[in-house]
Design a protein around this motif. Sequence first.
Motif: not given
Length: 164
Positions: A36-37, A39-40, A44, A72, A76, A78-79, A81-82, A151
Amino acid sequence: MTTLPNGLVDYLIARDAQCADAVTQFLGGLTDREHTLIRDAAVMGYVQGRRHPRDEEHPKDSAVLRLVIDAALAVSDLYPAIAAVAEQTTTTTLEYFVVVRQPDGTWEQASSSSTDTAYIQRQLALMQANHPDWECRINWLATTRTAGPIPRIVPATTLAPAAG
């Protein structure tokens, strides 16, 4: 229009499949959190690259990474995990203990664990005084704990090789 030799076309198709397999294998080895990290950050990064003016020089990798994480964190929702990583706290505890060498050459723990180095040094001195023929030493164990929100996990997808 130039045509490519059949052998080269076959090679390029096989190479594309190998690359796709390598990506799938890499992604399959990640935890859900790591996936997930990545991907985010990748999404971005793509967005930031598309927004970059064509007539300007593109910044180096570390500058791009900072821009991507900054963007990102700014959106937050939309992202997640970050954003979740930004809210996490990580602590590391270092514990010490006495170990004794066994006849087979392995080391076995011979005392309780403690974060107090003076206590463990006393334990070592006591062990050496009571058993002068034993080989003793102090070992340590670092325990790292990360706490925070979990996340939203996006399941990994299977990437298919590009159509030839």
